[in-house]
Design a protein around this motif. Structure first.
Motif, PDB file in Angstrom:
ATOM      1  N   UNK A   1      -9.804   4.637   1.045  1.00  0.00           N
ATOM      2  CA  UNK A   1      -9.363   5.483   2.152  1.00  0.00           C
ATOM      3  C   UNK A   1      -8.650   6.711   1.593  1.00  0.00           C
ATOM      4  N   UNK A   2      -9.057   7.881   2.047  1.00  0.00           N
ATOM      5  CA  UNK A   2      -8.415   9.114   1.617  1.00  0.00           C
ATOM      6  C   UNK A   2      -6.944   9.086   2.027  1.00  0.00           C
ATOM      7  N   UNK A   3      -6.053   9.327   1.077  1.00  0.00           N
ATOM      8  CA  UNK A   3      -4.625   9.298   1.342  1.00  0.00           C
ATOM      9  C   UNK A   3      -3.950   8.019   0.898  1.00  0.00           C
ATOM     10  N   UNK A   4      -4.725   6.992   0.564  1.00  0.00           N
ATOM     11  CA  UNK A   4      -4.171   5.761   0.008  1.00  0.00           C
ATOM     12  C   UNK A   4      -4.044   5.963  -1.492  1.00  0.00           C
ATOM     13  N   UNK A   5      -2.824   5.819  -1.990  1.00  0.00           N
ATOM     14  CA  UNK A   5      -2.556   6.089  -3.404  1.00  0.00           C
ATOM     15  C   UNK A   5      -2.557   4.842  -4.281  1.00  0.00           C
ATOM     16  N   UNK A   6      -2.181   3.693  -3.701  1.00  0.00           N
ATOM     17  CA  UNK A   6      -2.150   2.466  -4.494  1.00  0.00           C
ATOM     18  C   UNK A   6      -2.223   1.281  -3.564  1.00  0.00           C
ATOM     19  N   UNK A   7      -2.956   0.257  -3.977  1.00  0.00           N
ATOM     20  CA  UNK A   7      -3.068  -1.001  -3.233  1.00  0.00           C
ATOM     21  C   UNK A   7      -2.825  -2.129  -4.219  1.00  0.00           C
TER      22      UNK A   7
ATOM     23  N   UNK B   1       0.851  -1.187   0.000  1.00  0.00           N
ATOM     24  CA  UNK B   1       0.000   0.000   0.000  1.00  0.00           C
ATOM     25  C   UNK B   1       0.889   1.240   0.000  1.00  0.00           C
ATOM     26  N   UNK B   2       0.653   2.130  -0.945  1.00  0.00           N
ATOM     27  CA  UNK B   2       1.345   3.421  -0.977  1.00  0.00           C
ATOM     28  C   UNK B   2       0.460   4.457  -0.298  1.00  0.00           C
ATOM     29  N   UNK B   3       1.013   5.129   0.713  1.00  0.00           N
ATOM     30  CA  UNK B   3       0.254   6.072   1.536  1.00  0.00           C
ATOM     31  C   UNK B   3       0.856   7.467   1.467  1.00  0.00           C
ATOM     32  N   UNK B   4      -0.019   8.469   1.539  1.00  0.00           N
ATOM     33  CA  UNK B   4       0.465   9.826   1.739  1.00  0.00           C
ATOM     34  C   UNK B   4       1.024   9.920   3.151  1.00  0.00           C
ATOM     35  N   UNK B   5       2.033  10.747   3.324  1.00  0.00           N
ATOM     36  CA  UNK B   5       2.647  10.925   4.644  1.00  0.00           C
ATOM     37  C   UNK B   5       1.781  11.871   5.472  1.00  0.00           C
TER      38      UNK B   5
END
Length: 145
Positions: free
Chosen positions: A133-139, A72-76
């Motif tokens: 989910x807001x802030x999740x960029x890739x799953x 999962x790529x997440x915004x910091x």
């Protein structure tokens, strides 16, 4: 690109896909000891086997495979990982391991291993729930065991 899963009858699959399953069954049964032996026995190239092996599974195998690894790529942002873990718990998943990279350029990658025997929905629904989910960029589903 969003991953999709299909249930397909064997007789309409390309020969390389069917032979990949045959190789996996030979290896799992112990009838052969190496990939080289198995691909020679079924008449498949090693490169074709490695190309398809992680993407094709028997339906009954998936029933037994209860641990998945999700990247999962997440915004910091503060609380992002907590929201992801909460969503997994909402679907009945049990997080076994968490590996998180240091945030670079405002993003971090997290790989979680999820035990899914008590999942209340199908795996695809969980992945979509995580993507929402807001802030999740890739799953991405990266492995199963």
């Amino acid at each position: 690109m969003k991953e999709r899963y299909y249930l397909v009858r064997e007789d309409i699959l390309p020969e390389a896909i069917v032979k990949t399953i045959q190789v996996k069954l030979l290896l799992a049964s112990g009838d052969v000891k190496t990939v080289h032996e198995a691909v020679e026995q079924v008449g498949l190239s090693r490169s074709a086997f490695y190309k398809y092996k992680d993407g094709i599974h028997l339906v009954n195998q998936l029933e037994r495979e209860r641990i998945v690894n999700i990247s999962i790529d997440l915004e910091h942002q503060s609380g992002m990982l907590s929201r992801v873990l909460g969503r997994v718990a909402d679907y009945g998943g049990n997080v076994l391991t968490i590996q998180q990279s240091i945030p670079l350029q405002g993003r971090a990658n997290v790989v979680i291993s999820v035990e899914m025997s008590r999942l209340s929905e199908e795996l695809g629904v969980l992945l979509e729930g995580l993507e929402s989910i807001s802030g999740v960029k890739r799953v991405r589903l990266i492995g199963q065991s």
